[in-house]
Structures are given as C-alpha cells and as structure tokens.
Design a protein around this motif. Structure first.
Motif, PDB file in Angstrom:
ATOM      1  N   ASP A 193       5.596  -0.634 -15.689  1.00 27.86           N
ATOM      2  CA  ASP A 193       5.388  -1.750 -14.664  1.00 27.86           C
ATOM      3  C   ASP A 193       4.919  -1.072 -13.400  1.00 27.86           C
ATOM      4  O   ASP A 193       4.150  -1.606 -12.521  1.00 27.86           O
ATOM      5  N   PHE A 194       5.190   0.307 -13.176  1.00 29.89           N
ATOM      6  CA  PHE A 194       4.817   1.046 -12.037  1.00 29.89           C
ATOM      7  C   PHE A 194       3.166   1.295 -11.950  1.00 29.89           C
ATOM      8  O   PHE A 194       2.500   1.152 -11.155  1.00 29.89           O
ATOM      9  N   ARG A 195       2.780   1.409 -13.152  1.00 31.11           N
ATOM     10  CA  ARG A 195       1.288   1.653 -13.540  1.00 31.11           C
ATOM     11  C   ARG A 195       0.489   0.268 -13.371  1.00 31.11           C
ATOM     12  O   ARG A 195      -0.453   0.272 -12.823  1.00 31.11           O
ATOM     13  N   GLN A 196       1.317  -0.657 -13.419  1.00 32.31           N
ATOM     14  CA  GLN A 196       0.402  -2.120 -13.195  1.00 32.31           C
ATOM     15  C   GLN A 196       0.783  -2.490 -11.671  1.00 32.31           C
ATOM     16  O   GLN A 196       0.289  -3.650 -11.319  1.00 32.31           O
ATOM     17  N   TRP A 197       1.580  -1.829 -10.843  1.00 30.10           N
ATOM     18  CA  TRP A 197       1.810  -2.166  -9.620  1.00 30.10           C
ATOM     19  C   TRP A 197       0.342  -2.106  -8.660  1.00 30.10           C
ATOM     20  O   TRP A 197      -0.406  -1.187  -8.694  1.00 30.10           O
ATOM     21  N   ARG A 198      -0.007  -3.223  -8.231  1.00 33.93           N
ATOM     22  CA  ARG A 198      -1.380  -3.333  -7.537  1.00 33.93           C
ATOM     23  C   ARG A 198      -0.990  -3.042  -6.080  1.00 33.93           C
ATOM     24  O   ARG A 198      -0.157  -3.295  -5.295  1.00 33.93           O
ATOM     25  N   ASN A 199      -2.125  -2.365  -5.434  1.00 40.18           N
ATOM     26  CA  ASN A 199      -1.740  -2.218  -4.041  1.00 40.18           C
ATOM     27  C   ASN A 199      -3.273  -2.791  -3.221  1.00 40.18           C
ATOM     28  O   ASN A 199      -3.709  -2.132  -2.279  1.00 40.18           O
ATOM     29  N   ASP A 200      -3.800  -3.906  -3.673  1.00 41.16           N
ATOM     30  CA  ASP A 200      -4.894  -4.508  -3.114  1.00 41.16           C
ATOM     31  C   ASP A 200      -4.297  -5.105  -1.731  1.00 41.16           C
ATOM     32  O   ASP A 200      -3.195  -5.077  -1.429  1.00 41.16           O
ATOM     33  N   ARG A 201      -5.252  -5.632  -1.006  1.00 37.47           N
ATOM     34  CA  ARG A 201      -4.778  -6.298   0.452  1.00 37.47           C
ATOM     35  C   ARG A 201      -3.856  -7.333   0.278  1.00 37.47           C
ATOM     36  O   ARG A 201      -3.222  -7.722   0.991  1.00 37.47           O
ATOM     37  N   LEU A 202      -4.110  -8.160  -0.927  1.00 40.40           N
ATOM     38  CA  LEU A 202      -2.978  -9.326  -1.184  1.00 40.40           C
ATOM     39  C   LEU A 202      -1.523  -8.760  -1.448  1.00 40.40           C
ATOM     40  O   LEU A 202      -0.768  -9.676  -1.286  1.00 40.40           O
ATOM     41  N   MET A 203      -1.475  -7.644  -1.665  1.00 39.75           N
ATOM     42  CA  MET A 203      -0.131  -7.056  -1.963  1.00 39.75           C
ATOM     43  C   MET A 203       0.343  -5.948  -0.836  1.00 39.75           C
ATOM     44  O   MET A 203       1.111  -5.158  -1.186  1.00 39.75           O
ATOM     45  N   ALA A 204      -0.416  -6.051   0.279  1.00 38.38           N
ATOM     46  CA  ALA A 204      -0.138  -5.198   1.306  1.00 38.38           C
ATOM     47  C   ALA A 204       1.287  -5.353   1.916  1.00 38.38           C
ATOM     48  O   ALA A 204       1.887  -4.081   2.264  1.00 38.38           O
ATOM     49  N   HIS A 205       1.949  -6.462   1.937  1.00 32.96           N
ATOM     50  CA  HIS A 205       3.282  -6.655   2.360  1.00 32.96           C
ATOM     51  C   HIS A 205       4.437  -6.061   1.504  1.00 32.96           C
ATOM     52  O   HIS A 205       5.539  -5.930   1.896  1.00 32.96           O
ATOM     53  N   TYR A 206       3.905  -5.580   0.226  1.00 30.11           N
ATOM     54  CA  TYR A 206       4.645  -4.827  -0.676  1.00 30.11           C
ATOM     55  C   TYR A 206       4.769  -3.246  -0.526  1.00 30.11           C
ATOM     56  O   TYR A 206       5.654  -2.781  -0.957  1.00 30.11           O
ATOM     57  N   LEU A 207       3.896  -2.909   0.204  1.00 26.35           N
ATOM     58  CA  LEU A 207       3.808  -1.366   0.396  1.00 26.35           C
ATOM     59  C   LEU A 207       5.233  -0.785   1.314  1.00 26.35           C
ATOM     60  O   LEU A 207       5.411   0.278   0.601  1.00 26.35           O
ATOM     61  N   PRO A 208       5.664  -1.414   2.191  1.00 28.70           N
ATOM     62  CA  PRO A 208       6.903  -0.779   2.418  1.00 28.70           C
ATOM     63  C   PRO A 208       8.106  -0.640   1.744  1.00 28.70           C
ATOM     64  O   PRO A 208       8.792   0.427   2.064  1.00 28.70           O
ATOM     65  N   VAL A 209       8.242  -1.343   0.751  1.00 33.54           N
ATOM     66  CA  VAL A 209       9.255  -1.571  -0.182  1.00 33.54           C
ATOM     67  C   VAL A 209       9.117  -0.592  -1.263  1.00 33.54           C
ATOM     68  O   VAL A 209      10.119  -0.295  -1.958  1.00 33.54           O
ATOM     69  N   LYS A 210       7.846  -0.307  -1.817  1.00 25.11           N
ATOM     70  CA  LYS A 210       7.495   0.458  -2.992  1.00 25.11           C
ATOM     71  C   LYS A 210       8.038   1.746  -2.868  1.00 25.11           C
ATOM     72  O   LYS A 210       8.863   2.293  -3.937  1.00 25.11           O
ATOM     73  N   PRO A 211       8.119   2.700  -1.917  1.00 26.02           N
ATOM     74  CA  PRO A 211       8.625   3.998  -1.881  1.00 26.02           C
ATOM     75  C   PRO A 211      10.117   3.909  -2.251  1.00 26.02           C
ATOM     76  O   PRO A 211      10.843   4.867  -3.020  1.00 26.02           O
ATOM     77  N   TRP A 212      10.844   2.981  -1.568  1.00 31.64           N
ATOM     78  CA  TRP A 212      12.299   2.937  -1.865  1.00 31.64           C
ATOM     79  C   TRP A 212      12.771   2.449  -3.209  1.00 31.64           C
ATOM     80  O   TRP A 212      13.580   2.823  -3.843  1.00 31.64           O
ATOM     81  N   CYS A 213      11.687   1.508  -3.802  1.00 40.65           N
ATOM     82  CA  CYS A 213      12.071   1.036  -5.108  1.00 40.65           C
ATOM     83  C   CYS A 213      11.929   2.388  -6.187  1.00 40.65           C
ATOM     84  O   CYS A 213      12.553   2.514  -7.027  1.00 40.65           O
ATOM     85  N   GLU A 214      10.711   3.275  -5.823  1.00 42.75           N
ATOM     86  CA  GLU A 214      10.346   4.304  -6.545  1.00 42.75           C
ATOM     87  C   GLU A 214      11.624   5.318  -6.420  1.00 42.75           C
ATOM     88  O   GLU A 214      12.162   5.787  -7.600  1.00 42.75           O
TER      89      GLU A 214
END
Length: 443
Positions: free
Chosen positions: A233-254
């Motif tokens: 699932d981490f390999r499938q995590w998308r980082n495009d502009r539509l997912m930009a608001h997910y970026l702040p939570v990703k490091p803590w999730c990792e």
C-alpha cells in the motif's frame, strides 16, 4: 518502580534499587532488562549498537534516542544528552521533537507548537498527537475516493450486463442479472494505511485528549478496511496534485507503521517503539538548515559518493561519503557533522577531537578538493563549546580544516570572522550582538 522511565543517551539501567534516579541512572524491571538484551542482539546482527552490558545487572545505552516499550509494559524514553541546565527533561524532549520533525522534512511550523506543555508528554504521545492533528486536518479538507469495480448478481440491472455469465445462468435463475458496475468509495491504499495507523494509535495512546480524538476519527473510518499489506500500500501511495493535502500526514503514518526510520522497532504488542541514531538526526537537521541558508548559485549535496579512497585494477575501493558537500561555481566545501561534545578549554586533551576524524577529513580533502580548499567538522554547541576554535587546523598551505559549533536552539552555524563561505549564517560575534540587542529591548 516506575513503569515510565526517562533517561538520556549513555545512561545506565539496572534491575537493582537506585538510590537517586536521574537521567543518567534508572531502574527497570527484570523482564524489560532481558528484553533489552535480546533486542541488542538483533541490533548487533545488523551492525548497530544499542547498549553494552556491564556485569549482570547493568546496561549502558548507546547514542540512540527515542522510546521503547517492552512486552511487560515498561516504557523507556531516551532523550538527547545535550542540555545540562534548567529543566533538562523538557528542553531535551523539545529538541528531540524538533530533530525528528526535521528528519521527516516537515514544515517549520510543525515544530513550533504554541504550548510547551506538549513536550511534557512522552515522545510516543507527541508523535501520535502530530498524526491525529494532521489526520483531523485531512478530514476537514476531504478524503479522496476512488472508483471500485464490483461484479455481482442482482435482481435488477445496474451498470453493465455481463452477457457471457448471464448466458450461463442455470434454469430457474434467469430472473437474476450478472452485472458489473463501479462504486465511488474511499477504499484506496492511502486511506487503508491511515486506518491501520489510527487503529494502532487507539490501542496505544494513554493521553486523554489523544484517546478522544483518535476514537472520534476512527468512527469516521469504521466502514473502511485496514491495510492487509502495508509495504504494498505504501508503494501505491500517490503523490500527485490531487493528493497534495495527504502529504502532511504521510510522514507520521510511516513513522507509526514502522517504515520511516531504519532502526524503528516493530513489535507485536500494543506499544509504539521507535529508535533514532542521534548522529543521523543531527546530520539531517544541519543539512536542512544549511540548505535553506545557501547563497544564490550554491548547492548542497548530502552523502556525496563520487570518490573512493583508492583504485585496485579497474575497481574503486573504499567509497568516501562526506556528510555535506557544498558547490558554488568551481569551488567546493566539505563539511562533516559529529554528534559529540567538544571542550574548548581542554587544550591538553585536544579538545576531545578524534584522530580518526582527522584522517577521514584528510582523505575527503584530497579526493574531493584535490588538496586545495576549506573543510569543517561541525559539532553541537553547548556551554563548554560555544565558539569556533581560535585557529584552523592546517593540513598543508592549501588545505585547512575548521572546527565549528552548530547552535541547535537558533539553528545557526557559528563561524570565525573573515571566512567567505556561500552560506547566509551569522558569525559568533553577530549572534552575541543580536542576543544583547534582544536583551536590551526586553529590559
């Protein structure tokens, strides 16, 4: 015996009664002691050192910081050994939180909380709170949904009719339709990972505010499945502009799901354990600060690997990797960070400098600078090393080495007057003048 023990680097742990527990000496349970010994063996097999045995009743920690929770519930919080004055526990925990946030490459505002009471909680609670706040902000922005193809049998037509399956319907079931259609659901890799991390926080947190917010957010995800394959699932995590608001939570999730730090400790019990090599935290923080202070045209590269110590036939052996390599035009600067205390008043003891570090920098200077240029060893600033050493170390007429302190409170590299380096930092004199100006304005 306390179930939550707070110590710092190089502290000694024992199962015996400690008369005056401190950040340098504490008592732990026998089961936690045995578990740490087993954990140290696993670290040793990977080439890392977690602790050293001193007899049968004492353990001495190494320079890893973070938090460990043993299967018996004993929590051991390990803080940096940097501050000696005032509330060492609060200031050390605040510093560690800043370094972790810097290593995760978070925006500066994430490390500057309005209330210092935040740092009075344990490191694990701080990490969980950062995750919950980022997840709460994500929910307010809106979760991303995705289309999921569903193939099912129904009494009505919806979407597309699967003609081949319909033709193979047995007698008496012709009134059922074999259909294919898409549903718009939040079941996607990013949301499954957030659900998994949130479930772990719900089980691990002991803080009332964290518990309330975690269960409130869990109610919004109760219909969403958690991740069955975290790595995939981490390999499938998308980082495009539509997912930009997910970026702040990703490091803590990792971090919570044991993927971000190479020495994070994953267990099958309910607690969250994570360890960080202090020298790596210091190196990444210095690199991040200096990268933001470079002059126009200068670039900074971490762990440069273009040179080796020697060549054997057509093979290059013993690769050289300076921590920081600054390039501007045709000029270069080699910087190496060391998480170690120096003593600017201990001339007889060579200030605490290591001869091996000088051999290392000598090799960097000849391989990366061709024997012509400036280099620096960077150490953390503290009360007995608050100014650059008076003289530079001369390898030759064209190759010199500076020993400089880095102020972890102001994030400034202190430099002797007169050096023209491509970094916009304040010299030691300028920092003293600025501090005096602030003091005069306050008084």
């Amino acid at each position: 015996m306390a179930m939550h023990v707070v110590v710092r680097e190089y502290a000694r742990l024992t199962t015996c009664q400690v008369q005056a527990p401190s950040l340098d000496e504490a008592q732990i349970s026998q089961t936690a002691f045995d578990w740490l010994c087993e954990l140290a063996g696993r670290f040793r097999s990977t080439g890392a050192t977690l602790l050293q045995l001193e007899g049968r009743q004492w353990l001495k920690l190494d320079n890893h910081v973070g938090i460990l929770e043993s299967p018996c519930g004993q929590v051991i919080e390990i803080l940096p050994k940097h501050h000696d004055e005032g509330d060492c526990r609060l200031s050390s925990r605040k510093l560690l939180c800043k370094l972790i946030a810097s290593a995760l490459d978070l925006p500066a505002r994430a490390t500057e909380e309005a209330s210092l009471s935040l740092y009075k909680t344990s490191l694990a609670e701080w990490v969980m709170r950062q995750f919950l706040q980022a997840l709460d902000h994500l929910f307010k922005r809106g979760m991303r949904f995705d289309y999921l193809r569903v193939e099912e049998e129904q009494r009505f037509l919806r979407g597309q009719l699967d003609v081949m399956k319909q033709m193979r319907q047995p007698p008496g079931r012709q009134h059922f339709f074999q259909i294919r259609h898409d549903v718009f659901v939040p079941d996607r890799a990013e949301n499954r990972l957030l659900k998994s991390a949130l479930l772990l926080v719900c089980k691990a947190t002991q803080d009332a505010d964290n518990w309330r917010l975690a269960h409130e957010l869990a109610g919004m995800l109760h219909e969403l499945p958690d991740s069955r394959d975290i790595a995939q699932d981490f390999r499938q995590w998308r980082n495009d502009r539509l997912m930009a608001h997910y970026l702040p939570v990703k490091p803590w999730c990792e971090l919570i799901l044991y993927r971000q730090m190479p020495l994070a400790v994953a267990g099958h019990y309910r607690g969250i354990s994570m360890l960080f090599p202090m020298e790596k935290l210091f190196e990444s923080h210095v690199a991040r600060c200096l990268r933001g202070q470079l002059k126009t045209g200068a670039t900074l590269k971490t762990q440069a690997s273009g040179k080796s110590l020697c060549r054997f036939g057509d093979k290059h052996l013993f690769q050289l990797k300076p921590d920081l390599l600054i390039t501007i035009g045709n000029g270069k600067l080699v910087l190496d960070t060391k998480w170690k205390r120096l003593y600017s008043d201990d001339i007889e003891g060579k200030y605490g400098l290591s001869q091996a570090d000088f051999y290392q920098l000598f090799a960097y200077g000849h391989c990366y600078l061709d024997g012509h240029g400036e280099m620096a060893l960077i150490y953390p600033k503290w009360r007995r090393f608050d100014h650059p050493l008076v003289h530079s170390f001369v390898f030759s007429d064209t190759l010199r080495l500076q020993v400089l302190p880095f102020d972890l409170d102001s994030d400034e590299l202190l430099l002797p007057e007169g050096l023209d380096w491509p970094i916009k930092f304040a010299s030691a004199t300028q920092l003293e003048q600025g501090a005096q100006q602030v003091h005069d304005e306050v008084t």
